[in-house]
Design an enzyme around this catalytic site. Structure first.
Site, PDB file in Angstrom:
ATOM      1  N   ARG A 132      24.012  13.482  28.177  1.00  0.00           N
ATOM      2  CA  ARG A 132      22.566  13.477  27.964  1.00  0.00           C
ATOM      3  C   ARG A 132      22.054  12.116  28.387  1.00  0.00           C
ATOM      4  NH1 ARG A 132      18.985  11.908  23.524  1.00  0.00           N
ATOM      5  NH2 ARG A 132      17.018  12.953  23.892  1.00  0.00           N
ATOM      6  N   ASP A 176      10.291   4.426  15.510  1.00  0.00           N
ATOM      7  CA  ASP A 176      10.140   3.331  16.461  1.00  0.00           C
ATOM      8  C   ASP A 176       9.162   2.311  15.894  1.00  0.00           C
ATOM      9  OD1 ASP A 176      11.830   4.673  18.196  1.00  0.00           O
ATOM     10  OD2 ASP A 176      10.192   5.578  19.333  1.00  0.00           O
ATOM     11  N   HIS A 224      13.047  10.125  13.709  1.00  0.00           N
ATOM     12  CA  HIS A 224      13.769  10.964  14.661  1.00  0.00           C
ATOM     13  C   HIS A 224      15.194  10.447  14.848  1.00  0.00           C
ATOM     14  CE1 HIS A 224      11.818   7.732  16.907  1.00  0.00           C
ATOM     15  NE2 HIS A 224      12.780   7.832  17.812  1.00  0.00           N
ATOM     16  N   HIS A 280      15.660   7.060  12.524  1.00  0.00           N
ATOM     17  CA  HIS A 280      14.803   5.876  12.554  1.00  0.00           C
ATOM     18  C   HIS A 280      13.403   6.264  13.038  1.00  0.00           C
ATOM     19  CE1 HIS A 280      15.899   6.309  16.754  1.00  0.00           C
ATOM     20  NE2 HIS A 280      14.881   5.520  17.058  1.00  0.00           N
TER      21      HIS A 280
END
Length: 191
Positions: free
Chosen positions: A129, A64, A119, A62
């Protein structure tokens, strides 16, 4: 947490001022639209270890939609960006630093001079993470329209129809799944 958010907001305003200067626009060109904080938010993502990381994504492909993203990631890494040759490359975490992503709104505002990046986040087989993303967006009534100084009829004609952040958010809500820059493409002027 409030102090941290205020510091991120100040950083974002400094970045907006620097971007405006670099584009030859008045210093407050972008930041004057961010006085109301109705659409600015923070999201903390935790990606637990995954036994089959090659078969699972932490967050799919996607861009942002917001104007600017300030991302803090831990030392595990997992952020990948899509290059122009359609290959994914990992972004190595750098201690005590932020990753700054241009959002779709800023791409439209600058007529593509600044580009949002597609990204994704991948998971790790052995480690958790953690990332924290601060998404900066203008007020709902802010008109996203490229200034004439950034357009040229021959070399850089107008690429996007004007829209407000409020209208853009509505478009985001009606899409089924975000892949790439689908919401921004609705405002693209066809040639």
């Amino acid at each position: 947490m409030i102090g941290y958010l205020n510091a991120l907001d100040n950083l974002g305003m400094t970045i907006f001022e620097m971007l405006a200067q670099g584009l030859g626009l008045p210093d407050d060109y972008f930041k004057k639209h961010f006085e109301e904080k109705e659409a600015t938010m923070i999201r903390v993502n935790r990606y637990p270890p995954c036994p089959l990381p090659e078969k699972c994504l932490g967050l799919g492909s996607h861009s942002d939609p917001h104007t600017l993203t300030i991302l803090l990631q831990d030392d595990v890494g997992g952020l990948q960006v899509l290059m122009t040759d359609n290959k994914w490359i990992g972004i190595r975490p750098v201690q005590n630093s932020f990753i700054i992503n241009i959002g779709d709104t800023l791409e439209a505002w600058t007529n593509g001079r600044l580009r949002s990046v597609v990204h994704r986040a991948v998971v790790n087989k052995e480690k958790n993470r953690l990332s924290a993303a601060y998404f900066m967006s203008p007020s709902n009534s802010a008109l996203i329209e490229c200034p004439p100084e950034l357009m040229d009829p021959k070399t850089n004609p107008k690429k996007y129809q004007p829209f407000t952040w409020g209208d853009f958010k509505k478009e985001l809500l009606v899409q089924k799944r975000v892949v790439g820059k689908t919401a921004l493409e609705r405002y693209l002027i066809s040639k």
